[in-house]
Structures are given as structure tokens and as C-alpha cells.
Design an enzyme around this catalytic site. Structure first.
Site, short mmCIF file in Angstrom:
data_model
loop_
_atom_site.label_atom_id
_atom_site.label_comp_id
_atom_site.label_asym_id
_atom_site.label_seq_id
_atom_site.Cartn_x
_atom_site.Cartn_y
_atom_site.Cartn_z
N LYS A 189 -21.95 83.06 39.39
CA LYS A 189 -21.88 81.59 39.35
C LYS A 189 -21.95 81.02 40.76
CE LYS A 189 -16.83 81.75 39.21
NZ LYS A 189 -15.66 81.63 38.33
N ARG A 244 -6.99 75.87 30.27
CA ARG A 244 -8.21 75.39 30.93
C ARG A 244 -9.36 75.58 29.95
NH1 ARG A 244 -10.78 78.21 36.27
NH2 ARG A 244 -11.43 79.60 34.59
N TYR A 254 -14.37 61.88 67.16
CA TYR A 254 -13.89 60.74 66.36
C TYR A 254 -12.38 60.62 66.43
CZ TYR A 254 -18.36 59.94 63.98
OH TYR A 254 -19.66 59.64 63.68
N MET A 258 -19.45 65.31 60.55
CA MET A 258 -20.32 65.68 59.43
C MET A 258 -21.33 66.76 59.84
SD MET A 258 -22.81 63.36 57.04
CE MET A 258 -21.50 62.30 56.46
C1 LIG Z 1 -15.29 82.96 38.20
C2 LIG Z 1 -14.94 83.71 36.99
C3 LIG Z 1 -14.84 85.10 37.02
C4 LIG Z 1 -14.95 85.87 38.32
O1 LIG Z 1 -13.73 85.73 39.00
P1 LIG Z 1 -13.49 86.42 40.41
O2 LIG Z 1 -12.05 86.27 40.65
O3 LIG Z 1 -14.33 85.67 41.36
O4 LIG Z 1 -13.93 87.83 40.26
C5 LIG Z 1 -14.59 85.77 35.85
N1 LIG Z 1 -14.45 85.10 34.70
C6 LIG Z 1 -14.52 83.76 34.61
C7 LIG Z 1 -14.36 83.09 33.29
C8 LIG Z 1 -14.76 83.02 35.76
O5 LIG Z 1 -14.84 81.69 35.68
#
Ligand SMILES: *Cc1c(COP(=O)(O)O)cnc(C)c1O
Length: 380
Positions: free
Chosen positions: A52, A146, A274, A322
Site C-alpha cells: 500500500k 477501525r 521564517y 515548504m
Molecule cells: C498496513 C497493513 C498491514 C501491514 O502492516 P505493517 O505493520 O506495515 O507490516 C497489514 N494489514 C493491514 C490490514 C494493513 O492495513
């Protein structure tokens, strides 16, 4: 208010050549390969590589290929778009997508043989509507409120899935959950979540479902607790060298460098950046880096962060802006165009992603996934 007359006069600033003015994010695929082998050796379960957020910012396709070549056999992503991008790049390994709105393109997912997590009846119905033959992983909330079905809704979801399976509309191939406290292996929440997961699997079986992919653990649980492995583990952070449990040695796969744009000599008492958040205590040299919070250097790390210049740690001074960051070079000579290491694996004394996370009060995941799109990537 600061009167202009109180400001130190600008000193001469030597400029870098234009060709040198690019930051660079280098991804070390050999590090990914080594991490995958380390993790694969710690389990008998199937290893799903989680890609992801563009492979945690490292490049989803490259990380997928490195993972598949070193022990992973399945892939996981959040949205269907990420799964279809892997397919478009020619990745043929099984892919699971687990976070989609009910309006997601389930039809395209099924056509591309993308497996789908189903967290409730609305999703189940949307997947059934989208076409025949979806491979479904029923998703149970095992204790973080969640994603996934609430336990109170689980039996009904299993029954509806079984009814659809009997009509050959879908096939339930997996049950999944996700741990909320796995980075603290001793926390009783882990045992409670395992118990809830096992209850969920048993309930599915009692409904005559026959899921073979039973998966709960992500990186932290994979490296700390074999009892959480079941038939598959889902590992994302660990692929790229992040162990949330801090129990195994993995190799960070990202190095971020930038050339010095310019070097300026300044007097003691010079107000920098800044808000004039920093004042030089002595005469010194300030280097300008062409990177800022738009590129993923967290502004919250201002006043704490360091970078490596000519083999020495130098402090970031003033507020990170930035696009720009100022570094106090001290008295040592540095030329415009010289490379500065913002973070890397730490071999040469450079800060790591973990250092930056600590300076910003966050976790490594947020640093690696936050590197801005205008930073060029190079795989090695
Ligand atoms: C991101 C995620 C993982 C991987 O988790 P890590 O701790 O990065 O290995 C596994 N399962 C789900 C549902 C996730 O959202």
C-alpha cells in the site's frame, strides 16, 4: 518587531550549478530482498507482501518484484486502484485489496482477479452485484474499532456469504483481522485479539464456510509472536526495514540526499528563516538545501533535526520551510553542489528515518510514505 537595521547584512552566497540542484531518493532493493528473506525465515506461514501507499513510498512494483523473488507469494494493498496498477505493470501474483467504499470498481477488480476483503453486508452485496466469482476474505474487527465487521454482525455476515457461495456468486477464501497493539508484544490486547480472531474463524466454519487463508499478523506480530501467524502473515513495514516492535535487525531501504544549493557566511546574531526561529550564536556558515516539508521533511523536526555533510552531523536550523531547509555548517568548508545526506541506513553516520521520526514526534511509516512526489526516485 525587528528593525531592518538590526538585521545582519547579507553576505556573499556562492551558488551551485543548476545541474546539481536536485534532491534524490534512492531505494535499495537489495535491502528489501534481505528484509524479505529475514522475515520469511521467521515463519512457516504464507508471506503476503503489503504494498500500500506505493510500497510505503519505495515504489510498489519494484518492492513487489523484490518480495516475490525472495519468499513472498501473495500481495496486499488497500484500494482496488493500487491492485489494478500492479496488474497494469504486469504483476500476476495473487493480490488482495482490503479497503474500499461500496462504490469501488469491484467489477474491474474481479475481472483482474483481485481478491477482495468484505467487512460487512453492504460490501458483500456490492461485490455480488459486480459480478460472479469474486474471491472474498471476510474481515473481522478483532479489537481496534477501525476496519472489519463488528463481532455482533459477524454471524450474519458469515451466513450471507455462505448463502452467496451456495449460489456460486462468490467464494470465501479467507478470514482476516488486524492487531492494534502488536508493537507491544506483552500487551494483553494481543491475546484478546487472537481469541476473537479464532472465534471468528470458528464461526465461519460453523456456517460451513471453508476459508484457507487465515491472517491476522502484520510486521510486528510476525517477528514477535508465532501464535499470531495462522496460515498467512501480511508484512509491509518490515519489507522496507521498519520493525515497529524494534526486535529484529532490518535494513532501511531509503536514502534521501540533496545537493547544497548555496553557502553563506553570516555573523553572530543573524536571524534565520521564517519567524526568525533561530539566531546564530556565533559567526558561521549556513547551507541551503532544496528540500522542505512539501518534500516530506517534517516541519515539526525544525530545531532538532540533523543531516550529514562531509561525514559530519550538522544541525538543521530555523523553521523547515515548504521547499527549503537551512543547515549550520560551522567553520568547515563546504562547496555549493556538495551532496548532503538527509537520511539513510546509518552506515556512514547519517541520520536514519527512525531519527527523523523521533525528531518529528511521529513513526517511521509517516516519514517514508511522506516523501513528496517532486523528489526524483532511483532504484538500485
Ligand atoms: C498496513 C497493513 C498491514 C501491514 O502492516 P505493517 O505493520 O506495515 O507490516 C497489514 N494489514 C493491514 C490490514 C494493513 O492495513
Amino acid at each position: 518587531m525587528t528593525a531592518l537595521s538590526e538585521l545582519a547584512p547579507p553576505a556573499t552566497a556562492r551558488e551551485a550549478r543548476p545541474a546539481d540542484r536536485s534532491a534524490l531518493l534512492t531505494v535499495d532493493l537489495a535491502a528489501v530482498a534481505g528484509n524479505v528473506r529475514t522475515i520469511a525465515a521467521s515463519t512457516d506461514a504464507t508471506l503476503m507482501a503489503v504494498l500500500k501507499a506505493d510500497g510505503f513510498g519505495h515504489g510498489a512494483v519494484a518492492v513487489a518484484e523484490a518480495a516475490l523473488a525472495n519468499g513472498a507469494t501473495r500481495l496486499g494493498v488497500t484500494g482496488i486502484g493500487e491492485a489494478l496498477a500492479l496488474r497494469a505493470a504486469g504483476v500476476t501474483a495473487p493480490v488482495l485489496s482490503w479497503l474500499n467504499p461500496v462504490s469501488a470498481p469491484f467489477r474491474e477488480a474481479i475481472a483482474a482477479d483481485v481478491e477482495l476483503a468484505v467487512p460487512g453486508l453492504p460490501h458483500l452485496n456490492a461485490v455480488i452485484q459486480a459480478g460472479r466469482g469474486a474471491k472474498v476474505h471476510l474481515q473481522l474487527d478483532v479489537g481496534m474499532a477501525r476496519d472489519g465487521a463488528a463481532p455482533a454482525d459477524w454471524a450474519e455476515l458469515c451466513a450471507a456469504a455462505r448463502a452467496a457461495e451456495k449460489r456460486r456468486l462468490i467464494r470465501v477464501v479467507g478470514v482476516m483481522g488486524h492487531l492494534g497493539c502488536a508493537d507491544r508484544p506483552g500487551d494483553p490486547c494481543n491475546a484478546a485479539s487472537r481469541a476473537r480472531f479464532e472465534w471468528g474463524v470458528q464461526t465461519a466454519r460453523d456456517t460451513r464456510l471453508r476459508p484457507t487463508q487465515l491472517h491476522l499478523a502484520a510486521t510486528a506480530a510476525t517477528v514477535t509472536d508465532r501464535r499470531s501467524h495462522y496460515s498467512m502473515v501480511r508484512v509491509g513495514a518490515g519489507l522496507v526495514g521498519i520493525d515497529p516492535s524494534r526486535t529484529v535487525r532490518l535494513r532501511p531501504a531509503m536514502t534521501l540526499t540533496a545537493p547544497v544549493v548555496s553557502v553563506r557566511q553570516v555573523r553572530a546574531g543573524t536571524l534565520v528563516g521564517y519567524g526568525h526561529a533561530w539566531t546564530t550564536p556565533t559567526a558561521t556558515q549556513l547551507a541551503l538545501l532544496p528540500l522542505g516539508y512539501a518534500d516530506g521533511l517534517p516541519r515539526a523536526a525544525s530545531g532538532r533535526a540533523e543531516v550529514l555533510v562531509r561525514g559530519r552531523r550538522r544541525p538543521v536550523v530555523g523553521a523547515i520551510s515548504m521547499d527549503q531547509t537551512v543547515v549550520d555548517l560551522g567553520p568547515d568548508p563546504v562547496d555549493p553542489g556538495e551532496p548532503v545526506t538527509v537520511f539513510g541506513p546509518g552506515d556512514g553516520g547519517e541520520p536514519t528515518v527512525a531519527d527523523w521520526a523521533e525528531w518529528a514526534g511521529t513513526i517511521e511509516h509517516e516519514i517514508v510514505t511522506g516523501i513528496g512526489s517532486r523528489v526524483p526516485r532511483r532504484l538500485r
